[in-house]
Write a protein that holds these residues in place. Structure first.
Motif, mmCIF file in Angstrom:
data_model
loop_
_atom_site.group_PDB
_atom_site.id
_atom_site.type_symbol
_atom_site.label_atom_id
_atom_site.label_comp_id
_atom_site.label_asym_id
_atom_site.label_seq_id
_atom_site.Cartn_x
_atom_site.Cartn_y
_atom_site.Cartn_z
ATOM 1 N N GLU A 201 0.820 -1.205 0.000
ATOM 2 C CA GLU A 201 0.000 0.000 0.000
ATOM 3 C C GLU A 201 0.860 1.264 0.000
ATOM 4 O O GLU A 201 0.585 2.228 -0.709
ATOM 5 C CB GLU A 201 -0.928 0.007 1.221
ATOM 6 N N ILE A 202 1.905 1.257 0.808
ATOM 7 C CA ILE A 202 2.800 2.422 0.890
ATOM 8 C C ILE A 202 3.515 2.629 -0.434
ATOM 9 O O ILE A 202 3.656 3.765 -0.915
ATOM 10 C CB ILE A 202 3.806 2.253 2.044
ATOM 11 N N GLN A 203 3.969 1.534 -1.061
ATOM 12 C CA GLN A 203 4.661 1.630 -2.344
ATOM 13 C C GLN A 203 3.741 2.167 -3.439
ATOM 14 O O GLN A 203 4.176 2.894 -4.324
ATOM 15 C CB GLN A 203 5.182 0.244 -2.760
ATOM 16 N N THR A 204 2.461 1.797 -3.375
ATOM 17 C CA THR A 204 1.507 2.187 -4.409
ATOM 18 C C THR A 204 1.209 3.684 -4.385
ATOM 19 O O THR A 204 1.108 4.327 -5.432
ATOM 20 C CB THR A 204 0.196 1.387 -4.259
ATOM 21 N N ASP A 205 1.051 4.248 -3.194
ATOM 22 C CA ASP A 205 0.717 5.672 -3.086
ATOM 23 C C ASP A 205 1.465 6.277 -1.895
ATOM 24 O O ASP A 205 0.936 6.377 -0.790
ATOM 25 C CB ASP A 205 -0.796 5.847 -2.923
ATOM 26 N N ILE A 206 2.700 6.656 -2.137
ATOM 27 C CA ILE A 206 3.560 7.153 -1.056
ATOM 28 C C ILE A 206 3.008 8.426 -0.430
ATOM 29 O O ILE A 206 3.096 8.638 0.785
ATOM 30 C CB ILE A 206 4.991 7.412 -1.588
ATOM 31 N N GLU A 207 2.419 9.288 -1.258
ATOM 32 C CA GLU A 207 1.951 10.586 -0.767
ATOM 33 C C GLU A 207 0.925 10.453 0.358
ATOM 34 O O GLU A 207 0.840 11.317 1.227
ATOM 35 C CB GLU A 207 1.362 11.395 -1.918
ATOM 36 N N LYS A 208 0.141 9.361 0.350
ATOM 37 C CA LYS A 208 -0.868 9.152 1.395
ATOM 38 C C LYS A 208 -0.231 9.012 2.773
ATOM 39 O O LYS A 208 -0.841 9.318 3.788
ATOM 40 C CB LYS A 208 -1.669 7.876 1.112
#
Length: 309
Positions: A201-208
């Motif tokens: 999840e972190i890799q997919t959307d770091i900005e979150k």
């Protein structure tokens, strides 16, 4: 009675395989080779080898008249007796076959189970693998979390058990609750059982997740191209067995990085940020506190399986 040496060797090999598998389960080292969800299959295999051993022992000794009866009578041109009864002469072809079969037994009993480390990470591609993972994750469609605003992951009034290292099988609702918990947590705790899911999840959307506090543990891996105060806090993810192990981890910023040796296990707290490595945006952990730890009893990570109902 006639003793058949090769039949005895075959019986010994079957027994040795059974004992080796049982030994690996008894010592807990089996999980250094396979995903725990396959342990029952491995245990079944050890029992099967034992049953085959018992059957094979009946072929070691035979009555002389029976052994003569089973010999192929070439003079009578009996073409129905062309297979090996275990009494044919030993030759080079058989020697090679036995060496191949015995080799894993010798290594299994004599060599200790070795945990994958930084040297293997380097051979598997290191940071190049991490950047590829990032690119692949951006293309994947992830299950959408539900809109629940609960602070804790709750299913039908019960807290989801986040420590099911032996099971790692969740329903889709439970999985969505785990993702929701990640999105709502001010501090991301990368426990082993949910590490790979949160990592994806972190890799997919770091900005979150930028600016969030994160806690995790891993071994130190270093690679050319990193700054002096950087290292990769790494883990190996095993889907089926060590043959398919892949490295996952975070570039981490630590003033003492240069003094830490590769394969040192550390536990850290830090803040998630972003960095650019070889043209790819990756998450980076700016470590605030850390300590050395011993290698965990279970050093590998295993992916969560989502059960479709």
């Amino acid at each position: 009675m006639r003793f058949h040496f090769l039949q005895a060797v075959r019986a010994f090999i079957l027994l040795a395989f059974s004992v080796m598998l049982l030994k690996l389960h008894f010592t807990g080292e089996m999980t250094k080779f396979i995903n725990p969800k396959y342990e029952s299959l491995s245990q079944s295999a050890s029992v099967l080898f034992l049953i085959l051993f018992i059957i094979q022992t009946t072929r070691i000794w035979t009555a002389k008249e029976n052994s003569q009866h089973h010999h192929c009578h070439h003079d009578s041109h009996d073409h129905n007796c062309s297979h090996d009864h275990g009494v044919s002469p030993f030759n080079t072809k058989k020697l090679i076959a036995y060496v191949i079969i015995v080799f894993p037994l010798v290594t299994g009993f004599l060599l200790p189970a070795k945990v994958l480390d930084a040297s293997i990470a380097d051979k598997k591609g290191g940071l190049a693998v991490l950047t590829n993972q990032k690119s692949e994750k951006e293309k994947e469609e992830k299950p959408a979390p539900n809109n629940s605003q609960q602070e804790d992951p709750v299913i039908n009034g019960d807290l989801v058990d986040l420590s099911r290292i032996e099971e790692l099988v969740y329903t889709k609702d439970e999985y969505n609750q785990l993702i929701q918990h990640l999105l709502q947590s001010s501090t991301i705790k990368m426990n082993d059982d949910i590490f790979s899911t949160y990592y994806d999840e972190i890799q997919t959307d770091i900005e979150k997740f930028k600016g969030r506090e994160i806690e995790l543990k891993g071994f130190v891996y270093k690679e050319e191209g990193l700054e002096q105060d950087q290292l990769v806090l790494s883990r190996f993810l095993i889907t089926h067995c060590v043959a398919d192990a892949s490295i996952i981890g975070f570039i981490s910023e630590l003033p003492e990085a240069s003094s830490l040796k590769e394969n040192t296990w550390i536990e850290v707290k830090g803040v998630l940020d972003t960095t650019n490595f070889n043209g790819t945006e990756l998450p980076i952990i700016k470590i605030t506190t850390w300590k050395k730890i011993n290698e965990p009893k279970e050093p590998y990570l295993y992916p969560i399986s989502v059960k479709i109902l």
